[in-house]
Design an enzyme around this catalytic site. Structure first.
Site, PDB file in Angstrom:
ATOM      1  N   ARG A   1       0.868  -1.185   0.000  1.00  9.32           N
ATOM      2  CA  ARG A   1       0.000   0.000   0.000  1.00  9.32           C
ATOM      3  C   ARG A   1       0.895   1.223   0.000  1.00  9.32           C
ATOM      4  O   ARG A   1       1.791   1.319   0.849  1.00  9.32           O
ATOM      5  CB  ARG A   1      -0.849  -0.023   1.273  1.00  9.32           C
TER       6      ARG A   1
ATOM      7  N   TYR B   1      -2.360  12.073   5.348  1.00  4.58           N
ATOM      8  CA  TYR B   1      -2.630  10.783   5.987  1.00  4.58           C
ATOM      9  C   TYR B   1      -1.619   9.738   5.500  1.00  4.58           C
ATOM     10  O   TYR B   1      -1.339   9.641   4.302  1.00  4.58           O
ATOM     11  CB  TYR B   1      -4.051  10.288   5.665  1.00  4.58           C
TER      12      TYR B   1
ATOM     13  N   ASP C   1      -4.879   3.950   0.008  1.00  2.00           N
ATOM     14  CA  ASP C   1      -5.956   4.292   0.947  1.00  2.00           C
ATOM     15  C   ASP C   1      -6.329   5.767   0.778  1.00  2.00           C
ATOM     16  O   ASP C   1      -5.503   6.648   1.034  1.00  2.00           O
ATOM     17  CB  ASP C   1      -5.463   4.029   2.387  1.00  2.00           C
TER      18      ASP C   1
ATOM     19  N   HIS D   1      -8.745   7.064   2.509  1.00  2.00           N
ATOM     20  CA  HIS D   1      -9.101   7.425   3.890  1.00  2.00           C
ATOM     21  C   HIS D   1     -10.322   8.332   3.970  1.00  2.00           C
ATOM     22  O   HIS D   1     -10.311   9.359   4.667  1.00  2.00           O
ATOM     23  CB  HIS D   1      -7.890   8.036   4.612  1.00  2.00           C
TER      24      HIS D   1
ATOM     25  N   GLU E   1      -8.898   2.133  -1.413  1.00  2.00           N
ATOM     26  CA  GLU E   1      -9.592   1.908  -0.137  1.00  2.00           C
ATOM     27  C   GLU E   1     -10.343   3.158   0.324  1.00  2.00           C
ATOM     28  O   GLU E   1      -9.825   4.268   0.184  1.00  2.00           O
ATOM     29  CB  GLU E   1      -8.516   1.528   0.888  1.00  2.00           C
TER      30      GLU E   1
ATOM     31  N   GLU F   1     -13.130  -0.792   7.291  1.00  2.00           N
ATOM     32  CA  GLU F   1     -12.364  -0.835   8.548  1.00  2.00           C
ATOM     33  C   GLU F   1     -13.109  -0.161   9.699  1.00  2.00           C
ATOM     34  O   GLU F   1     -12.831  -0.466  10.847  1.00  2.00           O
ATOM     35  CB  GLU F   1     -10.971  -0.240   8.372  1.00  2.00           C
TER      36      GLU F   1
ATOM     37  N   ARG G   1     -13.400  -4.941   4.522  1.00  2.00           N
ATOM     38  CA  ARG G   1     -12.242  -4.818   5.406  1.00  2.00           C
ATOM     39  C   ARG G   1     -12.593  -4.869   6.889  1.00  2.00           C
ATOM     40  O   ARG G   1     -11.794  -4.480   7.741  1.00  2.00           O
ATOM     41  CB  ARG G   1     -11.479  -3.522   5.099  1.00  2.00           C
TER      42      ARG G   1
ATOM     43  N   GLU H   1      -3.990  -6.863   5.848  1.00  2.00           N
ATOM     44  CA  GLU H   1      -3.050  -5.755   6.083  1.00  2.00           C
ATOM     45  C   GLU H   1      -2.028  -6.156   7.146  1.00  2.00           C
ATOM     46  O   GLU H   1      -2.369  -6.799   8.140  1.00  2.00           O
ATOM     47  CB  GLU H   1      -3.836  -4.520   6.562  1.00  2.00           C
TER      48      GLU H   1
ATOM     49  N   TRP I   1     -11.008  12.848   8.516  1.00  2.00           N
ATOM     50  CA  TRP I   1      -9.557  12.620   8.604  1.00  2.00           C
ATOM     51  C   TRP I   1      -9.181  11.356   7.858  1.00  2.00           C
ATOM     52  O   TRP I   1      -9.856  10.382   7.845  1.00  2.00           O
ATOM     53  CB  TRP I   1      -9.122  12.507  10.077  1.00  2.00           C
TER      54      TRP I   1
HETATM   55  C1  GCO Z   1      -5.530   1.468   7.551  1.00  2.00           C
HETATM   56  C2  GCO Z   1      -6.206   2.500   8.356  1.00  2.00           C
HETATM   57  C3  GCO Z   1      -5.460   3.006   9.539  1.00  2.00           C
HETATM   58  C4  GCO Z   1      -6.396   3.870  10.391  1.00  2.00           C
HETATM   59  C5  GCO Z   1      -6.116   3.639  11.839  1.00  2.00           C
HETATM   60  C6  GCO Z   1      -6.997   4.460  12.729  1.00  2.00           C
HETATM   61  O1  GCO Z   1      -5.945   1.288   6.423  1.00  2.00           O
HETATM   62  O2  GCO Z   1      -4.623   0.837   8.076  1.00  2.00           O
HETATM   63  O3  GCO Z   1      -6.819   3.462   7.571  1.00  2.00           O
HETATM   64  O4  GCO Z   1      -4.283   3.685   9.200  1.00  2.00           O
HETATM   65  O5  GCO Z   1      -6.247   5.207  10.084  1.00  2.00           O
HETATM   66  O6  GCO Z   1      -6.273   2.278  12.089  1.00  2.00           O
HETATM   67  O7  GCO Z   1      -6.825   4.095  14.055  1.00  2.00           O
HETATM   68 MG    MG Z   2      -7.581   2.396   5.868  1.00  2.00          MG
END
Ligand code: GCO
Ligand code: MG
Length: 402
Positions: free
Chosen positions: A147, A159, A210, A212, A236, A262, A283, A339, A402
């Site tokens: 990633r 991020y 990602d 995010h 993602e 997630e 996920r 992951e 975020w």
């Molecule tokens: C990922 C996630 C993490 C989250 C984190 C928040 O894909 O691994 O986006 O980076 O930001 O788990 O606590």
């Molecule tokens: Mg993520």
């Protein structure tokens, strides 16, 4: 086989973890991860104040019944705090059941469906050259899937990109830090990153990215389309998934595969995305989605629609969750990828474990149960240390995901 002791252990060997340890009348112990990054003590309290008093004395063998007892019995349903607490109990009970049977947990979940579990690494660079260097180091370690996140020209923080040389760890001590974000700058830059990576590393490597949760549906559609020439394994969280029909719009415009989940806690969060085939990978994880019992149901639903799993595995999910994820991933038929962000040496010492990494794959090991324990004396040397995830604002100061 009665549960006679239940304890919540909060420890901070570099970052905070909440772990549930159950003991039966025969002295068998089981562990479950209950960590919810930045909101750890809410889950600890939910367990200590509301669930554990009702757990003592129950039959440790009745995993399914216990799951529904706490899910339906609370009347109030779902949500990350509730589902992480239930997940911890569920995981610990599976650990106990497998230890009593004398087999690694995956054997109770149907046995191995594959030789080992494909994992993806994180490669983060402050700029294009840095991202290329980070990918090269992950390849040297043997990863087949990576990633990639990269600093965006004009934005002081992004991020996934660490400020110094430390591995990326978003939770910070003190007050939450504030990041600045520009979707316009990101959308212009991101295809250049993947163009460069394909030029440098060729076609064989699996590349992931990602977003995010930061784009609107039409912006996400545009990014997915612009990344098509670089054949991503997945894009993602392209847009926040509260609005699930938003993914119809993204799908209409791009064949870049999509991974979401997630922050999901239950099968109901996954239902529309899976049934309408709006995503390719789901996920959800053991710790945040109700444990092994519930995650297997999510995987079974996804299997009907040829959606595969891709469990979240950031460092804020403890080695207990990682072990559980690997047993799940080894056994479930529609596994996609897992992951993998390695924990710090301190964390690995607090949670001695059997799982191993080799040539881009992981295996949970053959020890009975989950194959992970907690060194409680060592854990006690690292008291809880509050930390917060950052808050994000667009360049004009408006709060943004975020
Ligand atoms: C990922 C996630 C993490 C989250 C984190 C928040 O894909 O691994 O986006 O980076 O930001 O788990 O606590
Ligand atoms: Mg993520």
């Amino acid at each position: 086989m009665r549960i006679t002791d239940a304890r919540v252990i909060v420890t901070c060997p570099g970052r905070n973890f909440v772990t549930l340890k159950l003991t039966t009348e025969d002295g068998v112990t089981g562990l479950g991860d209950a960590t919810l990054n930045g909101r750890e003590l809410a889950v600890a309290s939910y367990l200590n104040d509301h669930l554990l008093p009702l757990l003592i004395g129950r039959d440790a063998r009745r995993i399914e019944d216990t799951w529904h007892y706490f899910y339906k019995g609370a009347y109030w349903r779902r949500g990350p705090v509730t589902m992480s607490a239930i997940a911890a109990i569920d995981t610990a009970l599976w650990d106990i059941k497998a230890k009593v049977a004398g087999v690694p947990l995956y054997q109770l979940l149907g046995g191995a469906s594959r030789d080992a579990v494909l994992v993806y690494a994180h490669a983060n660079g402050p700029d294009l050259d840095g991202a290329v260097r980070a990918v090269a180091s992950s390849l040297d370690l043997g990863y087949k899937a990576i990633r990639v996140q990269c600093g965006i020209p004009g934005l002081s923080s992004t991020y996934g990109v660490p400020r110094g040389l430390q591995p990326y760890e978003p939770a910070e001590k003190g007050a939450p830090s504030e990041h600045r974000w520009s979707s316009e700058a990101y959308i212009t830059f991101i295809p250049k990153l993947f163009e460069r990576l394909r030029a440098e590393f060729g076609d064989e490597l699996h590349l992931l990215h990602d977003v995010h949760h930061r784009l609107t549906p039409i912006e996400a559609a545009r990014v997915g389309k612009s990344l098509e020439p670089y054949r991503l394994f997945w894009m993602e969280d392209p847009t926040p998934a509260e609005l699930q029909e938003a993914f119809r719009l993204i799908r209409r415009h791009t064949v870049t595969p999509i991974a979401v989940g997630e922050v999901f806690n239950s099968i109901f969060d996954c239902q529309q995305l899976v049934q309408e085939q709006l995503v390719d990978y789901i996920r959800a994880t053991v710790v945040h989605a109700g444990g092994i019992t519930h995650l297997r149901k999510i995987a079974a639903l996804a299997e009907l629609y040829q959606v595969r799993t891709g469990c979240h595995g950031a460092t804020d999910l403890s080695p207990v969750c990682m072990a559980a994820s690997l047993h799940f991933g080894l056994s479930v038929h529609n596994f996609g990828i897992q992951e993998h962000m390695p924990h710090t040496a301190e964390t690995d010492r607090v949670f001695p474990h059997e799982y191993t990494f080799q040539d881009g794959y992981m295996h949970p090991g053959e020890a009975p149960g989950l194959g992970v324990e907690i060194d409680e004396e060592l854990a006690a040397e690292y008291p809880y240390d509050p930390a917060w995830l950052p808050v994000n604002r667009t360049v004009d100061g408006t709060v943004h995901s975020w």
